[in-house]
Design a protein around this motif. Sequence first.
Motif, PDB file in Angstrom:
ATOM      1  N   GLY A 254      -8.585 -32.142  -4.344  1.00 11.59           N
ATOM      2  CA  GLY A 254      -8.574 -31.667  -5.722  1.00 11.59           C
ATOM      3  C   GLY A 254      -7.477 -30.654  -5.958  1.00 11.59           C
ATOM      4  N   ASN A 255      -7.253 -29.787  -4.972  1.00 11.59           N
ATOM      5  CA  ASN A 255      -6.186 -28.802  -5.089  1.00 11.59           C
ATOM      6  C   ASN A 255      -4.826 -29.473  -5.184  1.00 11.59           C
ATOM      7  OD1 ASN A 255      -4.986 -26.110  -4.910  1.00 11.59           O
ATOM      8  ND2 ASN A 255      -4.358 -26.730  -2.865  1.00 11.59           N
ATOM      9  N   ILE A 256      -4.641 -30.545  -4.400  1.00 16.19           N
ATOM     10  CA  ILE A 256      -3.379 -31.286  -4.446  1.00 16.19           C
ATOM     11  C   ILE A 256      -3.166 -31.870  -5.842  1.00 16.19           C
ATOM     12  CG2 ILE A 256      -2.219 -33.380  -3.623  1.00 16.19           C
ATOM     13  CD1 ILE A 256      -3.399 -32.827  -0.874  1.00 16.19           C
ATOM     14  N   TYR A 257      -4.225 -32.432  -6.414  1.00 14.61           N
ATOM     15  CA  TYR A 257      -4.112 -33.027  -7.748  1.00 14.61           C
ATOM     16  C   TYR A 257      -3.747 -31.981  -8.791  1.00 14.61           C
ATOM     17  CZ  TYR A 257      -5.280 -37.962  -7.626  1.00 14.61           C
ATOM     18  OH  TYR A 257      -5.217 -39.313  -7.476  1.00 14.61           O
ATOM     19  N   ILE A 258      -4.422 -30.835  -8.724  1.00 19.11           N
ATOM     20  CA  ILE A 258      -4.135 -29.770  -9.691  1.00 19.11           C
ATOM     21  C   ILE A 258      -2.709 -29.273  -9.533  1.00 19.11           C
ATOM     22  CG2 ILE A 258      -4.719 -27.400 -10.341  1.00 19.11           C
ATOM     23  CD1 ILE A 258      -7.623 -28.059  -9.521  1.00 19.11           C
ATOM     24  N   HIS A 259      -2.311 -29.039  -8.279  1.00 18.20           N
ATOM     25  CA  HIS A 259      -0.961 -28.539  -8.017  1.00 18.20           C
ATOM     26  C   HIS A 259       0.084 -29.538  -8.479  1.00 18.20           C
ATOM     27  CE1 HIS A 259       2.198 -26.297  -6.024  1.00 18.20           C
ATOM     28  NE2 HIS A 259       2.558 -27.384  -5.368  1.00 18.20           N
ATOM     29  N   GLN A 260      -0.161 -30.829  -8.189  1.00 22.16           N
ATOM     30  CA  GLN A 260       0.810 -31.838  -8.595  1.00 22.16           C
ATOM     31  C   GLN A 260       0.821 -32.038 -10.101  1.00 22.16           C
ATOM     32  OE1 GLN A 260       0.402 -35.461  -6.386  1.00 22.16           O
ATOM     33  NE2 GLN A 260       1.558 -34.634  -4.685  1.00 22.16           N
ATOM     34  N   GLY A 261      -0.344 -31.859 -10.736  1.00 27.86           N
ATOM     35  CA  GLY A 261      -0.368 -31.944 -12.194  1.00 27.86           C
ATOM     36  C   GLY A 261       0.528 -30.898 -12.824  1.00 27.86           C
ATOM     37  N   LYS A 262       0.478 -29.676 -12.275  1.00 25.45           N
ATOM     38  CA  LYS A 262       1.357 -28.613 -12.771  1.00 25.45           C
ATOM     39  C   LYS A 262       2.821 -28.941 -12.484  1.00 25.45           C
ATOM     40  CE  LYS A 262      -2.087 -24.930 -12.316  1.00 25.45           C
ATOM     41  NZ  LYS A 262      -2.441 -23.663 -11.624  1.00 25.45           N
ATOM     42  N   GLU A 263       3.086 -29.501 -11.293  1.00 28.26           N
ATOM     43  CA  GLU A 263       4.462 -29.877 -10.958  1.00 28.26           C
ATOM     44  C   GLU A 263       4.976 -30.947 -11.910  1.00 28.26           C
ATOM     45  OE1 GLU A 263       4.787 -31.103  -6.914  1.00 28.26           O
ATOM     46  OE2 GLU A 263       5.252 -29.085  -6.214  1.00 28.26           O
ATOM     47  N   MET A 264       4.118 -31.930 -12.216  1.00 26.20           N
ATOM     48  CA  MET A 264       4.534 -33.002 -13.112  1.00 26.20           C
ATOM     49  C   MET A 264       4.825 -32.464 -14.514  1.00 26.20           C
ATOM     50  SD  MET A 264       1.881 -35.969 -11.841  1.00 26.20           S
ATOM     51  CE  MET A 264       2.387 -37.194 -13.051  1.00 26.20           C
ATOM     52  N   GLU A 265       4.016 -31.487 -14.961  1.00 29.66           N
ATOM     53  CA  GLU A 265       4.290 -30.870 -16.251  1.00 29.66           C
ATOM     54  C   GLU A 265       5.619 -30.138 -16.231  1.00 29.66           C
ATOM     55  OE1 GLU A 265       1.062 -28.348 -17.242  1.00 29.66           O
ATOM     56  OE2 GLU A 265      -0.394 -29.967 -17.491  1.00 29.66           O
ATOM     57  N   ALA A 266       5.885 -29.435 -15.118  1.00 29.82           N
ATOM     58  CA  ALA A 266       7.148 -28.711 -15.008  1.00 29.82           C
ATOM     59  C   ALA A 266       8.332 -29.668 -14.996  1.00 29.82           C
ATOM     60  CB  ALA A 266       7.154 -27.846 -13.734  1.00 29.82           C
ATOM     61  N   VAL A 267       8.179 -30.793 -14.278  1.00 24.95           N
ATOM     62  CA  VAL A 267       9.247 -31.795 -14.238  1.00 24.95           C
ATOM     63  C   VAL A 267       9.472 -32.391 -15.614  1.00 24.95           C
ATOM     64  CG1 VAL A 267       9.866 -34.074 -13.344  1.00 24.95           C
ATOM     65  CG2 VAL A 267       8.955 -32.348 -11.797  1.00 24.95           C
ATOM     66  N   ALA A 268       8.372 -32.669 -16.338  1.00 26.79           N
ATOM     67  CA  ALA A 268       8.503 -33.235 -17.682  1.00 26.79           C
ATOM     68  C   ALA A 268       9.242 -32.277 -18.613  1.00 26.79           C
ATOM     69  CB  ALA A 268       7.114 -33.555 -18.245  1.00 26.79           C
ATOM     70  N   LEU A 269       8.912 -30.977 -18.506  1.00 23.82           N
ATOM     71  CA  LEU A 269       9.607 -29.986 -19.328  1.00 23.82           C
ATOM     72  C   LEU A 269      11.076 -29.883 -18.950  1.00 23.82           C
ATOM     73  CD1 LEU A 269       6.930 -27.128 -19.459  1.00 23.82           C
ATOM     74  CD2 LEU A 269       7.658 -28.610 -21.337  1.00 23.82           C
ATOM     75  N   GLU A 270      11.360 -29.961 -17.634  1.00 22.11           N
ATOM     76  CA  GLU A 270      12.748 -29.899 -17.181  1.00 22.11           C
ATOM     77  C   GLU A 270      13.526 -31.108 -17.666  1.00 22.11           C
ATOM     78  OE1 GLU A 270      16.210 -28.588 -15.282  1.00 22.11           O
ATOM     79  OE2 GLU A 270      14.373 -27.572 -15.912  1.00 22.11           O
ATOM     80  N   ASN A 271      12.902 -32.295 -17.616  1.00 23.44           N
ATOM     81  CA  ASN A 271      13.567 -33.506 -18.116  1.00 23.44           C
ATOM     82  C   ASN A 271      13.832 -33.407 -19.616  1.00 23.44           C
ATOM     83  OD1 ASN A 271      13.580 -34.689 -15.585  1.00 23.44           O
ATOM     84  ND2 ASN A 271      11.675 -35.798 -15.905  1.00 23.44           N
ATOM     85  N   LEU A 272      12.858 -32.830 -20.346  1.00 28.77           N
ATOM     86  CA  LEU A 272      13.050 -32.647 -21.779  1.00 28.77           C
ATOM     87  C   LEU A 272      14.203 -31.689 -22.044  1.00 28.77           C
ATOM     88  CD1 LEU A 272      12.078 -33.141 -24.671  1.00 28.77           C
ATOM     89  CD2 LEU A 272      10.464 -31.250 -24.372  1.00 28.77           C
ATOM     90  N   ARG A 273      14.270 -30.619 -21.246  1.00 27.83           N
ATOM     91  CA  ARG A 273      15.362 -29.661 -21.411  1.00 27.83           C
ATOM     92  C   ARG A 273      16.714 -30.323 -21.149  1.00 27.83           C
ATOM     93  NH1 ARG A 273      18.828 -26.853 -18.754  1.00 27.83           N
ATOM     94  NH2 ARG A 273      18.176 -27.772 -16.778  1.00 27.83           N
ATOM     95  N   LEU A 278      21.747 -32.684 -22.897  1.00 28.08           N
ATOM     96  CA  LEU A 278      22.654 -33.832 -22.941  1.00 28.08           C
ATOM     97  C   LEU A 278      22.996 -34.192 -24.386  1.00 28.08           C
ATOM     98  CD1 LEU A 278      24.131 -36.061 -21.404  1.00 28.08           C
ATOM     99  CD2 LEU A 278      22.032 -37.420 -21.494  1.00 28.08           C
ATOM    100  N   ALA A 279      21.980 -34.141 -25.258  1.00 30.28           N
ATOM    101  CA  ALA A 279      22.238 -34.429 -26.673  1.00 30.28           C
ATOM    102  C   ALA A 279      23.213 -33.412 -27.264  1.00 30.28           C
ATOM    103  CB  ALA A 279      20.918 -34.416 -27.446  1.00 30.28           C
TER     104      ALA A 279
END
Length: 475
Positions: A254-273, A278-279
């Motif tokens: 469960g800790n891995i899932y929570i930690h990775q969920g936060k990482e995925m959110e951070a990656v999504a924000l970084e990709n958006l940035r 780029l635009a």
Amino acid sequence: MLTEKEHKENTKIMQKHYYVLLLLEIVFFIVSIIIAKDSNLSRMSVIEIINIAFDWAGMFVLIIILYSCIQGRKIPSTNTFINQVFATFLCLFFEAGMWSVDRMEAMRNWNYFYNIGGNTMTLVCTFSFLLFACKSLGIKKKDISFIYWTSLGMLIIGIMAEILNIKFGYFYQITTSGVYVRNEPGSLTAYIPFIYIFANTGLLVWKQPLKWARKRNYLYYIFIPLIISFWYTLTGYPPTLFIATFISLLIIYGNIYIHQGKEMEAVALENLRKDVELAWQRNQLMLSQIKPHFIFNCLGSIEELCRIDAEQARDAVHCFSKYLRANMDSISEKYLIPFPNELEHIQNYVWLEQMRFEDDLEYLEEIETTSFSLPPLTIQPLVENAIKHGMMGSEDGTLTVVLSVKETSDSFEIQVRDNGAGFDPNLKKDDGRSHIGIQNVRESLQSKVNGTLEIRSEIGKGTLVQVSIPKETVK
């Protein structure tokens, strides 16, 4: 986070373990049906039935964990995590067997088999967690060589002692009637290597510079089974060590899932940035490529040619249209383009400028290779700057611009040099979009191909701009 290639390799590993666990579950289910059919279930107490139910449920959940990993969740330290899941599964597997065959005379040898397997896998499980903790925390084996080798030694000693217990019975014994009988002092001694490995693992995690919330999740795995092991040793009553180990593994998962969920959110924000950046770069590139003075000058020159040389005017219109098309295509291009495409764009631009400046502009090429790619509008703006600023003044009245392309062992080197007016690189100029264009080229090189751009100039002697593109990114 793992790369896609690493994730695919890990998925193959997880699939193999998943099918092995599923097969074991099915086999054990069939064996259990046979045992239940040939035995009197009334011999089992409510506690024994509850424990078997917990063991079965735990095995099913572990299979589901592996299956969910296969479906796309990227688990760090996959091999060590799977080892932990597999070892915990076998702990539950052997314990369910212990409860099932206890007090069955015909199953005496099977009772020994399940007890040896369960106790051995307990030691393996604790040692594999030490490896999992090291891997997931980024600790190298050489940095904990003493803990690693002593823990491995205790693991081997514990396994050997478990096997010898069949002859000497100092931990427990199975009577001729198939009943499991514990030796009280022996049971406590049997947990010494188990406690030792847990202590080392706890010390290892405790010393890491982690936030308390993350430390707590690792320490759960140690403390819960450790407390339960003492409880079981002193009382002989459930909850058992194996169920506690399983619950702890769920906490880690469960800790891995929570930690990775936060990482995925951070990656999504970084990709958006990056997308926004780029635009913005494309808009800046578009603005830098809209040069009304150049367009007006070209149209004026073409208008003049229409009166004196219709053939050359037609060539000029053709070249001008190709130049404009290449500019527009480059603005919308997201990926790298072959260097010959960029070179053609440069040649069209230079042709139009030479139409205007005639003998006052000389353009030379020293090109050894064209077999590479680069971001669009990388070199053309450099040639344009060389002509635009170089024509402000030169020693002999003629501006010479040289485009040089060379290949080294690890990169492609592109130079644009001129003998124009030059400038002082230490002085900041405020002359409009030309510097925006150079900055865009530099950022594009850095972000897309890890390339570099350097400018060397001296007043009255000209300017040299060098672009370096690593081969590994464009070959």
